[in-house]
Design an enzyme around this catalytic site. Sequence first.
Site, short mmCIF file in Angstrom:
data_model
loop_
_atom_site.label_atom_id
_atom_site.label_comp_id
_atom_site.label_asym_id
_atom_site.label_seq_id
_atom_site.Cartn_x
_atom_site.Cartn_y
_atom_site.Cartn_z
N ILE A 1 0.95 -1.30 0.03
CA ILE A 1 0.14 0.13 -0.09
C ILE A 1 1.12 1.32 -0.18
O ILE A 1 1.71 1.36 0.88
CB ILE A 1 -0.98 -0.09 1.24
CG1 ILE A 1 -1.84 -1.15 0.97
CG2 ILE A 1 -1.71 1.41 1.47
CD1 ILE A 1 -2.82 -1.39 2.36
N GLN B 1 0.19 4.26 0.89
CA GLN B 1 0.41 5.06 2.23
C GLN B 1 1.01 4.53 3.31
O GLN B 1 0.63 4.67 4.61
CB GLN B 1 -0.77 5.71 2.55
CG GLN B 1 -1.33 6.67 1.25
CD GLN B 1 -1.70 5.95 -0.16
OE1 GLN B 1 -2.25 4.72 -0.10
NE2 GLN B 1 -1.82 6.75 -1.22
N ASP B 2 1.34 3.19 3.27
CA ASP B 2 1.93 2.28 4.51
C ASP B 2 3.05 2.92 5.17
O ASP B 2 4.07 3.21 4.46
CB ASP B 2 2.38 0.82 3.99
CG ASP B 2 2.55 0.01 5.00
OD1 ASP B 2 2.55 0.26 6.33
OD2 ASP B 2 2.69 -1.13 4.82
N GLN B 3 2.80 3.46 6.41
CA GLN B 3 4.04 3.92 7.05
C GLN B 3 4.96 2.94 7.53
O GLN B 3 6.30 3.35 7.50
CB GLN B 3 3.62 4.75 8.30
CG GLN B 3 2.88 6.19 7.84
CD GLN B 3 2.94 7.10 8.79
OE1 GLN B 3 3.70 7.69 9.26
NE2 GLN B 3 1.37 7.08 9.66
N TYR B 4 4.69 1.89 7.95
CA TYR B 4 5.59 0.95 8.32
C TYR B 4 6.47 0.35 7.31
O TYR B 4 7.64 0.25 7.39
CB TYR B 4 4.97 -0.47 8.95
CG TYR B 4 4.30 0.00 10.28
CD1 TYR B 4 5.16 0.28 11.69
CD2 TYR B 4 3.08 -0.07 10.68
CE1 TYR B 4 4.60 0.21 12.63
CE2 TYR B 4 2.65 0.02 11.88
CZ TYR B 4 3.20 0.24 13.05
OH TYR B 4 2.63 0.49 14.26
#
Length: 345
Positions: free
Chosen positions: A290, A292-295
Amino acid sequence: MVRKESFSEDVDEEEYIPPEAEYFTLKDFKFNNGDVLEEATVEYMTLGTPKYDEDGLISNALVYFHGSGSDYSSISRKEEIVGSGMIFDTDKFFIISPTALGHPGSASPSATGLMGDFPDYDVYDMVNFLYRFVQEKFGLTKVKGVFGTSMGGFEVLAWASMYPDSIDFAVPMVSSHKVGGHNFALSYVMNTILESDPDYNDGFYETPISESLRRSMRLASHAMYTFGFSREYYRWGVTTEELVEGMEEFALENLEGDINDMIYSNNCFLDYDLTEDMAKVTAKVLIIAINQDQYFPPNLDAIPLSKLIKNNKLIIYDSEFGHLGTAELEKVEDEVREFLSEFED
């Protein structure tokens, strides 16, 4: 890496009743460091109906790996993607969903009562724990496929490299082949907060935990909460009041867990790196990420991972829910179904 999945779920905790678990015991489970548990409990549930080949073995089994901080019941909350007629179709696949090693319900610091004496474990131990379970409980040395999110994706990739001939396909979602940078820092900070509390007592704290430990757990949970959703969601999707409320609700939820379970899970992945192992993967792999995945931002994780695996397909989509956006997997449903269709009996 601790990932409490349930705060992504749109479920009223007061109304949600997890499905009944089943239990299986492994005898003399040996860790990579040489430690042995004489009895290691595996908590699990199954979905769907097994189909059998001419040898009487289940031919349509999948193993699902949950994210850290969760358990076997995580799959029952994924109604958007798992179930009859869903992307992971229980009319076609028999899904085995166990609780991971180190997590309550299965063999863990809290469930065994060993607390700080529980053996240190790594991702290879986690996979061996469940590989033995699938062998001994279901009589299978090969399953159709493995899939999982976040920490579960770590196990998916480790399984695919450790036992390449045991699966036809693997689907790691919002995950990676290694932990570093901000992920390492977050786990390190969380553990520092918890372990520096004087009441932690090297893992042999009193229960119920003290107010000091409750405060430390709350602070560690706040740090984790800030990475679950996308930056855009935190900026525009909620008010500051709602953000604080969400942080507090998440902290309260984590207080139902165990501190050692959290610390051991974080420690497990501080040196997690499967870069060299990815060349061993022979199954077909669907990598789902994804933007927008911050991890696990795709440019740092999914894209480099796709370059390490011989036979893979990479899907990247947008979700304001960031790391927790697998609830919107229907955005790429056609592509995922096309991939899985090859493996349906």
